[in-house]
Design an enzyme around this catalytic site. Structure first.
Site, PDB file in Angstrom:
ATOM      1  N   THR B 150       0.816  -1.218   0.000  1.00  0.00           N
ATOM      2  CA  THR B 150       0.000   0.000   0.000  1.00  0.00           C
ATOM      3  C   THR B 150       0.850   1.268   0.000  1.00  0.00           C
ATOM      4  O   THR B 150       1.942   1.293   0.530  1.00  0.00           O
ATOM      5  CB  THR B 150      -0.925   0.071   1.229  1.00  0.00           C
ATOM      6  OG1 THR B 150      -0.125  -0.060   2.392  1.00  0.00           O
ATOM      7  CG2 THR B 150      -1.953  -1.019   1.202  1.00  0.00           C
ATOM      8  N   GLY B 189       4.072  -3.057   8.084  1.00  0.00           N
ATOM      9  CA  GLY B 189       4.613  -3.322   9.417  1.00  0.00           C
ATOM     10  C   GLY B 189       6.088  -3.662   9.330  1.00  0.00           C
ATOM     11  O   GLY B 189       6.537  -4.251   8.350  1.00  0.00           O
ATOM     12  N   GLU B 432      -6.649  -5.520   5.477  1.00  0.00           N
ATOM     13  CA  GLU B 432      -6.930  -6.716   4.674  1.00  0.00           C
ATOM     14  C   GLU B 432      -8.326  -6.673   4.064  1.00  0.00           C
ATOM     15  O   GLU B 432      -9.070  -7.650   4.103  1.00  0.00           O
ATOM     16  CB  GLU B 432      -6.774  -7.979   5.544  1.00  0.00           C
ATOM     17  CG  GLU B 432      -5.368  -8.218   6.046  1.00  0.00           C
ATOM     18  CD  GLU B 432      -4.364  -8.497   4.928  1.00  0.00           C
ATOM     19  OE1 GLU B 432      -4.775  -8.968   3.860  1.00  0.00           O
ATOM     20  OE2 GLU B 432      -3.167  -8.211   5.137  1.00  0.00           O
TER      21      GLU B 432
END
Lengths: 673, 673
Positions: B150, B189, B432
């Site tokens: 993203t 992350g 998600e």
């Protein structure tokens, strides 16, 4: 960190073209609406003056506030408290100015309780002599005070507070004690680190006899060096979901001795020889409690309106995916699902605004009667304020949660502004009367009114509908009917009346079966709360309708039309959300629900062109809301990048923990376990 | 701070007598239920072994974790990551052990993405040669990787990602760039500070021609000293609502050159002379995506179950106010309103559990068919997993919010455990696949199935009800009927079928009117999402019923009875919450809704004696959930006091900011503005 790779100087950038377009096409004058929300053009002007002063100060507007630890947040909030006091003195602010300054600052000061509760309690609960002694000290901030009521073991059930104040006749003193761990004072704001004094609620004991809760003023900390006084154990209660800039505290008292005169003797007294006398019942206390609940509806408006403004602007700037795959990516504000998240939230903010306005004006108009103890009026106002505190804080937090989600992943970041607003505002559903408890208080009052209506008694204003025959209310047969808010209001009345009557009947049936009253009550608690909520929604719709219609003569027709659309959407949205109740009470039929739905969808399309302008009218400056996503110029991505550059973990390229933990693993040289 | 005034050593205290009483009177064996939730007695045993190891380590269980800054949280989580890797190696943990260790640790490690996404992506997307090169390095943690997909400007619309990888034929290299600010990678992350490598999704460009999104492996940081590589700008994105122990990061690429072999060539290749070849479509990617959604339903269960356990124990310990004013203060768990907050949450946790179990077993059983590309099966599984990810995360977060409120003021403190659980779990509604987007994907699939049912086509399992005649489903005429979950399930089917058919009709009507498909879709978006939600609830109820009934032969009748009560409450609770839909589709009549309500109230009373035992079965150890309010021994107040003593602001009696800001104001010596 090195120089930014992309431009983060948003001053050099024009307003986002999508926002420009939205603003150019609004059907009404934004400023006109801003004046209504402020209370008049003059007040808007004054607000902007105060904003210019306050928000140019880094203590209030620094971007770094996003990254502070709890302790730093507290320190910064203390600084803000001090600055506001200094400005107040220097510029001779009026009480309205002070309130407005607090509002500009979202009440994020450390010692608001000093002004909001300690001083009012001193004014209310003291004898004249005591007032003369304490009030000047407090007003000059030579002492900082808090109001210590709730304990670890008791929040709602105040009568069972356990702190004791035992009269020592020999010494002419009270001895205060925290007998058990559950008796620790817990929660009072500004108690942990700031306050030098506290008004402490304690059970008065004279010669072994209990005389109920009384208020005592106690010195907590030295006025020389701020260290706790003998017998005082005091501290901060620890990290919270929000409001971490306030030092909510705990307090343990061990044989703390205070002179007899430190019992606040405005309403009750203890004489030198230990005679207790109740002078009067504390009706002003009651009125203060109601006032705080009214103020919570006002804060609820502010929190929700600010969050809506942020979400609306971002949704106009953010483009993602397509409606027509052949056209470009669309503003997410064009998706019907997004509109159905944002516009009911916007409509709710206005409904809460008009409700709060009505509550405040009722309060101001009837304050004297309330204090005099007009029992009817007092009971009604208590019921209404309890219900409105609960329903406004419920609605507000539900919408803020949904607004945060409506921003997608970026709403999860603190720079969104809404995540912090949500965390802070979630306190409002439990403070000053936990909402489920409040709904029950309202239910009790309402059931009495149902009984009165049935026996043909006279009814006060807010429950007058209980005396009306609502069986033959017209039906919603068209979109036009749905847009007739007076008709929809009648349906709310019909629904609420029947739900209340039904709740009363259920309770009565259980009583007739021989169940003791308290058991019957608990057995029907869910039903009773549901009934109080139904009434609360009706009341909100009613205040909203009256508020908007009240503007008809003084405001441009375009603005009235825009507000009417929101008013109508609010009523229909909550009608659908409670469709079960409306259908069960035959206020709406299944096929009519379809009309309600399609009318809502029509309204979304009609509100769409005005959406950004309606949100803009909230007029919270960027340095006030501190949302990177909701800034006026819509240069969202530049601000996000700039914000990330400020994150303390980015001060070094390599985080110190690399050397401690990661390096060994990567290099395969980590010591074995 | 001085020694505690009250005892804070909870080891010296007996279990709270109210909890003892609750546990003594449960109708079933708690351990039997724990075994079911774990998946068998052996697994429970293994879990407890791992818990003993992990939770005795201060990095996992220290009380001080409550007070860490973001940077300290990250450092601690990094330590946890390293420890888990070391233990895994030392004790030769199986994959199940690793998953269980993560679960014990609530996944609060810093670099879960290395294991959960980087390594699987390496396995999935690489050529054999690439796998041989990279996988051993990753498995040995000599490199730490993340998956960078993203961007600042694109989360949902992946096809529009803007990062480019341009083939330089002369150098046989790809040149990666972040062309615009919106093209920055944002969110991955472990990207900010931890990772040495990233798999980066970028638009492949060869000689000016675009070949869509491809995956590239890029070195971000030096393996010598962890400093960023040339052309790499990387950092942490800043504070979030929760999950602050993870270094979610941003990444800017400026002419970053990588050898051609660093494009992952498992599914597509670029030859030395710049020929692009699509080798196969990436079906495994699809299956991974679905698997992650299934795992989210599993996490949703864990989050909700843990929060219910905390709220239930606290509600048994907390006493406040009265039901019978002549008796003492009651456990708040005895209030009907409290039960109506907690028991539906408990019932929902079990419904999510059984649903998740079904999804996992379906996945495992049919994985091969999914990968082979059984289109029917794939479409159905995709539709179901999208819907279940959305509805389970929605239900979970709604209940956790309500549970937090049910704790009153104390629920606002982080020591409650629930406020932190809420903050972390709120990420699950947007990650998600944002839930509103997912519901629409399901709606699309469902409308196709409606059309197929109407034309008499064969239907897959989860939509078989669309082919059934449900017009003459029996009615709910008694409490007994309401307790017949098979009957209630039929009503859910009737409701869902009619809502879906109606949604299809509305869409069709707009198409017939000549509206282009995309416009018609957007015009009915709210209706379509509503229909997908209705189906999702039906599916949850169905999985719940099947799950509980499936235990009938292997489990004691008392436990089955207890689970049936919850299963029934779940079905009735969501029936009432969606009463409008049920009434509109004539699945339930207004008078029947009253029976549904009263049956729910009966069920609350019946569940009450088992409530604590049902929650205890979740069996999360105190050092795992870290909730002071939800500890097994119920010594709530001692732990609250102990926790407050740990607050960093209490390290000194006088906070440093006193000298800076408060002292001058109190003493009247503050410098003037």
């Amino acid at each position: 960190m090195a120089a930014p790779v992309f431009n983060t100087n948003t001053d050099s950038l024009p307003v986002n073209p999508d926002l420009q377009k939205e603003r150019a096409t609004a059907s009404f004058n934004v400023l006109e609406l801003t004046h209504i929300l402020d209370g008049g053009a003059e007040i808007t002007k004054r607000r902007k003056e105060l904003e210019a002063l306050i928000l140019s100060d880094p203590a209030f507007s620094s971007k770094d506030l996003l990254y502070l630890t709890k302790s730093e947040q507290y320190e910064n909030a203390l600084l803000r408290s001090v600055k506001l006091v200094q400005w107040k003195d220097k510029y001779k602010w009026s009480q309205e100015d002070v309130a407005m300054a607090q509002q500009i600052n979202n009440s994020t000061e450390a010692i608001t309780l000093h002004t909001d509760m300690f001083i009012p309690a001193l004014q209310r609960l003291t004898s004249e002599e005591q007032r003369a002694k304490w009030l000047p000290l407090a007003l000059k901030h030579n002492i900082i005070g808090t109001y210590a009521q709730t304990e670890l073991g008791h929040g709602t059930n105040l009568r069972n507070l356990e702190t004791t104040a035992t009269f020592d006749a020999k010494m002419d003193e009270f001895v205060l004690n925290t007998p058990k761990i559950t008796s620790m004072k817990w929660w009072p704001g500004a108690l942990g680190k700031s306050s030098t004094h506290a008004i402490v609620l304690a059970q008065l004991v004279i010669a072994g006899k209990h005389h109920g809760l009384q208020a005592f003023i106690i010195q907590l900390r030295s006025l020389e060096d701020h260290t706790p006084m003998p017998g005082i154990t005091v501290g901060d209660i620890g990290p919270k979901l929000g409001l971490n800039y306030v030092d909510n505290g705990f307090l343990i008292l061990k044989n703390v001795r205070i002179p007899r005169e430190n019992m606040l003797m405005g309403n009750a007294s203890v004489s030198r020889d230990g005679q207790f006398k109740q002078l009067k019942s504390d009706k002003t206390n009651y009125s203060t409690m109601m006032y705080v609940r009214v103020m919570i509806t006002r804060w609820a408006f502010g929190c929700l309106a600010g969050s809506v403004m942020i979400a609306m602007r971002y949704s106009a700037v953010r483009r993602q995916l397509y409606i027509d795959p052949k056209a470009g990516e669309v503003q997410i504000l064009d998706y019907q699902t997004q509109q159905y998240k944002l516009f009911p939230a916007l409509a709710s903010a206005f409904a809460i605004f008009f409700t709060s306005q009505k509550l405040i004006s009722d309060y101001n108009r009837e304050l004297q009667n309330l204090i005099k103890g007009d029992k009817e009026l007092l009971a009604e106002y208590h019921s209404v304020t309890s219900a409105m505190k609960a329903v406004c804080s419920d609605i507000m937090t539900d919408h803020i949660s949904a607004l945060r989600r409506s921003l997608g992943g970026h709403g999860y970041m603190n720079l969104s502004g809404i995540s912090t607003a949500m965390q802070n505002s979630l306190s409002l559903v439990t403070v000053e009367g936990e909402n489920t408890v409040l709904y029950q208080q309202t239910a009790r009052h309402l059931l009495k009114q149902v009984a009165r209506a049935m026996s043909g008694g006279t009814l006060t204003r807010s429950v007058a509908f209980l005396g009306q025959n609502l069986d033959s209310v017209p039906q919603l047969d068209s979109s036009e009917d749905c847009r007739n808010v007076h008709l929809v209001l009648k349906l709310y009345q019909k629904m609420a009346k029947r739900i209340l009557v039904q709740a009363g009947t259920l309770l009565q049936t259980d009583l007739m079966k021989g169940l003791p009253e308290h058991e019957a009550w608990n057995k029907n608690q869910v039903t009773l709360v549901r009934a109080a909520k139904a009434y609360s929604l009706l009341h909100l719709v009613q205040c909203n309708v009256e508020g908007v219609e009240g503007l008809r003569k003084s405001v441009s027709p375009e603005l009235v039309a825009a507000l009417r659309r929101l008013c109508c959407l609010f009523a229909l949205y909550y009608l659908e959300s409670n469709a079960g109740l409306f259908m069960q009470t035959e206020a709406v039929s299944p096929s009519q629900l379809d009309i309600v739905r399609s009318t809502q969808m029509e309204l979304l399309s009609e509100i769409r062109p005005d959406a950004v302008a309606l949100a803009d009218a909230v007029d919270m400056p960027d340095s006030g809301h501190k949302s990177v996503l909701g800034c006026y110029d819509g240069n969202v991505y530049e601000r996000m990048y700039a914000a990330a550059l400020g994150e303390p973990m980015n001060k070094t390229q390599v985080h110190p923990s690399y050397y401690k933990h990661l390096r060994g693993m990567i290099k395969g040289t980590a010591s074995k376990l």
